[in-house]
Design a protein around this motif. Structure first.
Motif, PDB file in Angstrom:
ATOM      1  N   LYS A 215       0.826  -1.204   0.000  1.00 32.87           N
ATOM      2  CA  LYS A 215       0.000   0.000   0.000  1.00 32.87           C
ATOM      3  C   LYS A 215       0.861   1.255   0.000  1.00 32.87           C
ATOM      4  CE  LYS A 215      -3.691   0.171   2.627  1.00 32.87           C
ATOM      5  NZ  LYS A 215      -4.592   0.037   3.809  1.00 32.87           N
ATOM      6  N   ARG A 216       1.948   1.226   0.767  1.00 29.55           N
ATOM      7  CA  ARG A 216       2.848   2.391   0.802  1.00 29.55           C
ATOM      8  C   ARG A 216       3.511   2.600  -0.554  1.00 29.55           C
ATOM      9  NH1 ARG A 216       4.059   0.323   6.021  1.00 29.55           N
ATOM     10  NH2 ARG A 216       5.935  -0.708   5.229  1.00 29.55           N
ATOM     11  N   PHE A 217       3.898   1.493  -1.190  1.00 27.48           N
ATOM     12  CA  PHE A 217       4.523   1.612  -2.504  1.00 27.48           C
ATOM     13  C   PHE A 217       3.524   2.146  -3.536  1.00 27.48           C
ATOM     14  CE2 PHE A 217       5.261  -0.229  -6.712  1.00 27.48           C
ATOM     15  CZ  PHE A 217       6.468   0.387  -7.012  1.00 27.48           C
ATOM     16  N   LEU A 218       2.300   1.642  -3.505  1.00 30.05           N
ATOM     17  CA  LEU A 218       1.279   2.105  -4.444  1.00 30.05           C
ATOM     18  C   LEU A 218       0.999   3.592  -4.252  1.00 30.05           C
ATOM     19  CD1 LEU A 218      -1.239  -0.888  -4.396  1.00 30.05           C
ATOM     20  CD2 LEU A 218       0.491  -0.360  -6.127  1.00 30.05           C
TER      21      LEU A 218
ATOM     22  N   ASN B 181       7.145  -6.138  -3.720  1.00 32.17           N
ATOM     23  CA  ASN B 181       8.021  -6.231  -2.552  1.00 32.17           C
ATOM     24  C   ASN B 181       9.438  -5.792  -2.915  1.00 32.17           C
ATOM     25  OD1 ASN B 181       8.500  -7.093   0.280  1.00 32.17           O
ATOM     26  ND2 ASN B 181       9.824  -8.606  -0.683  1.00 32.17           N
ATOM     27  N   TYR B 182       9.894  -6.221  -4.089  1.00 28.71           N
ATOM     28  CA  TYR B 182      11.234  -5.816  -4.549  1.00 28.71           C
ATOM     29  C   TYR B 182      11.281  -4.306  -4.794  1.00 28.71           C
ATOM     30  CZ  TYR B 182      15.122  -4.956  -7.706  1.00 28.71           C
ATOM     31  OH  TYR B 182      16.242  -4.431  -8.285  1.00 28.71           O
ATOM     32  N   LEU B 183      10.277  -3.786  -5.494  1.00 32.76           N
ATOM     33  CA  LEU B 183      10.263  -2.371  -5.826  1.00 32.76           C
ATOM     34  C   LEU B 183      10.156  -1.485  -4.582  1.00 32.76           C
ATOM     35  CD1 LEU B 183       7.924  -2.419  -8.959  1.00 32.76           C
ATOM     36  CD2 LEU B 183      10.399  -2.059  -8.916  1.00 32.76           C
ATOM     37  N   SER B 184       9.498  -1.979  -3.552  1.00 31.63           N
ATOM     38  CA  SER B 184       9.348  -1.202  -2.321  1.00 31.63           C
ATOM     39  C   SER B 184      10.666  -1.063  -1.567  1.00 31.63           C
ATOM     40  CB  SER B 184       8.298  -1.842  -1.413  1.00 31.63           C
ATOM     41  OG  SER B 184       8.756  -3.083  -0.908  1.00 31.63           O
ATOM     42  N   GLN B 185      11.663  -1.887  -1.934  1.00 30.04           N
ATOM     43  CA  GLN B 185      12.942  -1.876  -1.221  1.00 30.04           C
ATOM     44  C   GLN B 185      14.105  -1.312  -2.037  1.00 30.04           C
ATOM     45  OE1 GLN B 185      13.705  -5.663   1.020  1.00 30.04           O
ATOM     46  NE2 GLN B 185      11.725  -6.299   0.192  1.00 30.04           N
ATOM     47  N   THR B 186      13.939  -1.219  -3.353  1.00 31.97           N
ATOM     48  CA  THR B 186      15.052  -0.759  -4.182  1.00 31.97           C
ATOM     49  C   THR B 186      15.197   0.760  -4.143  1.00 31.97           C
ATOM     50  OG1 THR B 186      16.012  -0.799  -6.403  1.00 31.97           O
ATOM     51  CG2 THR B 186      13.612  -0.600  -6.256  1.00 31.97           C
TER      52      THR B 186
END
Length: 292
Positions: free
Chosen positions: A114-117, A158-163
């Motif tokens: 949700k945070r990434f979106l 999940n990957y995109l939220s951390q890169t």
């Protein structure tokens, strides 16, 4: 008086839809949709407008477009001539969180997504390692179906939220109150500018295309693009100059002239304002990247 509402064909209970598209050129009308979109350019070159961000795209680029964020991708002019035999291909992953239900979205494990979106509502561009990874992932997700496809998309999120290989594009976000209507006018103006930016275009010329007075047009254009007419036109021209400096190896003076600038000093000032560096510095940086 907003961009075109684009309805993505899908089943109402389908949270993820993957589209493999291959056409002569990309869909080039300013539009938006309620789904979140990951768009990977498989083949093609051109210019994009996302939110209030304007730039060039190339094969291998990936963009993440938040819900209701106006955007378009316009292929370079050569793609509009059938005799060239050029194709524009992309893979788009469209995600609708609402199809999951409120209980699922309230799960603790879903909060990172949700945070990434929320972050994607400004539009994101992938670079570095993330760019290469998403090119592979976008191709791989086309091989998956049903629940496997959803799980794989969550792994991507999940990957995109951390890169750290993400670049925010738009300086503004858009609310969900956008309504379809009056779309032909703004798309006609944008199309006119993209087709004619190499020649001298006045504010009155653009206002005539919209069939508005100059004052009314200025307000109308700013409301749709979040930019003034001159800002938008200069970004089109400088974007074209950057592409020509990279792809056609033109001199700075040649690139300026072929992008609609007849005063080199004014071109240099606009180039630095928009890119943050001078044309000569830009060329040096590009050459260093090509060497490495």
């Amino acid at each position: 008086m907003k961009p075109l509402l684009y309805q993505v064909a899908r089943n109402i209970d389908e949270p993820v839809r993957v589209l493999k598209e291959c056409h002569q050129h990309f869909y080039d009308n300013l539009h938006f949709h309620s789904e979140y979109q990951i768009m990977t350019i498989i083949e093609g070159k051109g210019t994009y407008f996302i939110g209030d961000s304007f730039g060039n795209f190339n094969s291998g680029d990936t963009f993440i477009i938040g819900a209701n964020l106006p955007h378009f991708f316009r292929s370079n002019q050569e793609y509009y001539s059938p005799e060239n035999g050029l194709l524009s291909q992309n893979i788009s992953i469209l995600f609708s969180p609402d199809a999951l239900g409120e209980k699922f979205k309230d799960l603790q494990e879903f909060h990172v997504i949700k945070r990434f979106l929320e972050k994607s509502k400004s539009g994101l561009f992938l670079k570095g390692v993330a760019r290469k990874k998403l090119l592979k992932s976008s191709k791989k997700i086309t091989e998956k179906n049903g629940f496997d496809r959803l799980i794989y998309l969550f792994k991507i999120f999940n990957y995109l939220s951390q890169t750290d290989d993400l670049e925010t594009l738009s300086h503004v976000t858009y609310d969900t109150e956008i309504k379809a209507g009056d779309t032909e006018k703004i798309n006609s103006v944008i199309g006119f500018l993209l087709d004619n930016f190499t020649r001298d275009i006045s504010l009155a010329d653009a206002a005539d295309v919209a069939n508005l007075s100059v004052n009314a047009f200025c307000r109308y254009f700013k409301r749709h693009t979040r930019k003034t007419f001159s800002q938008f036109l200069n970004e089109i021209r400088i974007g074209n100059a950057c592409r020509q400096l990279v792809e056609e190896d033109l001199s700075v003076k040649e690139a300026a002239f072929k992008s609609g600038y007849y005063n080199i000093s004014y071109f240099n000032r606009q180039f630095k304002t928009i890119t943050g560096c001078t044309p000569s510095s830009y060329c040096r940086n590009i050459n260093i990247k090509h060497v490495h």
